[in-house]
Design an enzyme around this catalytic site. Structure first.
Site, short mmCIF file in Angstrom:
data_model
loop_
_atom_site.label_atom_id
_atom_site.label_comp_id
_atom_site.label_asym_id
_atom_site.label_seq_id
_atom_site.Cartn_x
_atom_site.Cartn_y
_atom_site.Cartn_z
N TYR A 142 0.82 -1.21 0.00
CA TYR A 142 0.00 0.00 0.00
C TYR A 142 0.86 1.27 0.00
O TYR A 142 0.39 2.34 -0.31
CB TYR A 142 -0.96 0.02 1.20
CG TYR A 142 -2.04 -1.06 1.14
CD1 TYR A 142 -2.27 -1.77 -0.04
CD2 TYR A 142 -2.82 -1.35 2.24
CE1 TYR A 142 -3.25 -2.74 -0.10
CE2 TYR A 142 -3.81 -2.34 2.18
CZ TYR A 142 -4.01 -3.02 1.00
OH TYR A 142 -4.97 -3.99 0.94
N LYS A 193 3.39 -15.48 1.40
CA LYS A 193 3.40 -16.29 0.16
C LYS A 193 4.85 -16.47 -0.28
O LYS A 193 5.27 -15.93 -1.30
CB LYS A 193 2.58 -15.58 -0.93
CG LYS A 193 1.09 -15.55 -0.67
CD LYS A 193 0.36 -16.78 -1.15
CE LYS A 193 0.35 -16.90 -2.65
NZ LYS A 193 -0.26 -18.18 -3.09
N ASP A 226 -2.81 -17.99 1.29
CA ASP A 226 -4.05 -18.45 0.62
C ASP A 226 -4.65 -19.64 1.35
O ASP A 226 -5.85 -19.67 1.64
CB ASP A 226 -3.79 -18.76 -0.86
CG ASP A 226 -2.61 -19.70 -1.07
OD1 ASP A 226 -1.77 -19.81 -0.16
OD2 ASP A 226 -2.52 -20.33 -2.14
N ASP A 250 -5.25 -7.19 5.52
CA ASP A 250 -6.47 -6.45 5.19
C ASP A 250 -7.59 -7.46 4.89
O ASP A 250 -8.71 -7.36 5.41
CB ASP A 250 -6.18 -5.58 3.95
CG ASP A 250 -7.18 -4.47 3.77
OD1 ASP A 250 -8.11 -4.36 4.59
OD2 ASP A 250 -7.05 -3.71 2.79
N ASP A 254 -10.69 -9.15 7.65
CA ASP A 254 -12.11 -9.01 7.31
C ASP A 254 -12.81 -10.37 7.30
O ASP A 254 -13.95 -10.50 7.74
CB ASP A 254 -12.29 -8.33 5.94
CG ASP A 254 -12.42 -6.82 6.07
OD1 ASP A 254 -12.00 -6.29 7.12
OD2 ASP A 254 -12.94 -6.18 5.14
#
Ligand code: NAD
Length: 370
Positions: A142, A193, A226, A250, A254
């Site tokens: 970001y 990852k 993942d 992020d 959620d």
């Protein structure tokens, strides 16, 4: 007894309505010898823009720097949709996060027994759930440079974001995760990852080193982000503390949040560097939800996310574990009695407003403490 200095920033929309519950709770705790809190109030967001033409003033930032913890409501609303970009309500929140260098975002996902049925997952998957997602908040893709869209001149454009992490950024967030795990069930799962990203390789390496050097007593596990996401939905109770980068955090926070139902139930904390002398970290506590303009001013908002955010301040800034547990039990007790705000109502429950729910929770604290 040490006095804790709090800066209360209610903000816009339902912010002041849900903050009123925290103010009452603090008054009750002070009166009952449960800690000693001094509070100051400040303006942030749209209300601050209306008063000062900016979404947070330098004077309020000074108060935030001096406070032991900032308790934040919510900002924003359609009234301020067209104010200049730099003065928009969210800019006040971003300045707080940036200037206080709050690099660790903590989001618990706790399933209250009375709300088991409102999760989209099966009872046995979420009953008794209590996990903590720690997201790196100030680095990664970001913020990484270059961050561009280039016109290639042949009818094509190229967009570039840069995922970048330095060792120290991974070390400090890993330390937060291991320290908090020690106060919980002593297990950390790190997610990245490493199979396809260099930042994942470094993340994995640094977390492993910090563990070996400083936190061998804590159980450490690595998962690819993942498959971690899949495991969060399949069997979330396998986790205690999950630590991950800004982008994966992020999304994963959620996902974890929705395991437990409504936005009105979700607290969060953001922590910064520890003071070398006092060991206390800069900290801000806020509900995950926004200013909910659709219900603002109607006394309908659920105050639990805000109250539970204050509960996180008790736990993580002031080490008042007994009091934080008591507040959690009081919230569970009010829900067990069948009290619900509109957002979490179900058949056979009693719908109450913001103030009544807050009062009921303080009432349950009083009974539990007796
Ligand atoms: P929101 O979280 O404000 O509301 C989403 C939905 O959830 C609405 O229907 C709302 O009524 C409901 N809701 C939220 N909190 C609730 C509560 N405590 N009790 C009951 N119902 C609740 O998100 P939004 O509608 O996307 O955004 C509204 C404004 O809030 C926008 O200006 C946005 O920029 C701002 N916002 C601020 C923050 C923050 O201050 N941290 C976070 C998100 C959004």
């Amino acid at each position: 007894m040490a006095t804790h200095k709090l800066l209360l920033l209610p903000g816009d929309g339902i912010g002041p309505e849900v903050m009123a519950g925290v103010t009452k709770l603090i008054a009750w705790m002070n009166a009952h010898g449960m800690g000693s809190f001094e509070t100051e109030d400040g303006l942030v967001g749209g209300v601050c823009y209306d008063a000062h033409g900016t979404s947070i003033t330098d004077a309020t930032m000074d108060l935030a720097q001096a406070a032991d913890a900032v308790i934040f409501g919510a900002v924003g609303g359609p009234k301020w949709d067209s104010v200049p970009y730099d003065a928009r309500p969210e800019a006040g929140l971003l300045r707080l996060r940036k200037d206080l260098a709050l690099y660790a975002n903590l989001r618990p996902a706790i399933c209250y027994p009375a709300l088991v049925e409102s999760s989209s997952l099966k009872r046995e998957v979420v009953e008794g759930l209590d996990i903590l997602i720690i997201r790196e908040l100030t680095g990664g893709v970001y913020f990484g440079e270059p961050k561009t869209i280039t016109d290639l001149g042949n009818g094509q454009k190229r967009a570039v974001d840069t995922q970048v992490y330095d060792t120290y950024e991974i070390e400090r967030i890993a330390r937060v995760a291991f320290e908090l795990a020690r106060k919980r069930r002593n297990k950390v799962t790190s997610m990245e990852k490493r199979n396809v990203m260099k930042t994942g390789v470094l993340w994995n390496e640094v977390v492993t080193q910090v563990h070996q050097r400083e936190f061998k007593d804590v159980q450490l596990e690595h998962q690819l982000a993942d498959s971690g996401g899949m495991q969060l939905v399949r069997w979330p109770k396998q986790f205690d503390v999950v630590v991950t980068d800004n982008l994966f955090g992020d999304m994963l926070s959620d996902i974890a949040a929705m395991l437990t139902g409504s936005l009105g139930m979700l607290p969060s904390a953001s922590l910064g560097e520890a003071d070398p002398k006092t060991k206390r970290r800069k900290a801000m506590y806020e509900p995950v939800h926004g200013s909910a303009p659709d219900i603002a001013g109607k006394g309908m908002a659920n105050p639990i996310a805000m109250l539970a955010s204050f509960g996180m301040a008790l736990r993580y800034s002031f080490n008042m574990i007994k009091e934080a547990d008591l507040l959690d039990q009081a919230i569970a007790a009010a829900l067990a009695k069948g009290l619900r705000t509109v957002d979490i109502k179900s058949e056979g429950t009693t719908v109450v407003g913001t103030a009544a729910m807050g009062d009921a929770i303080v009432g349950e604290m009083e009974k539990l403490a007796a």
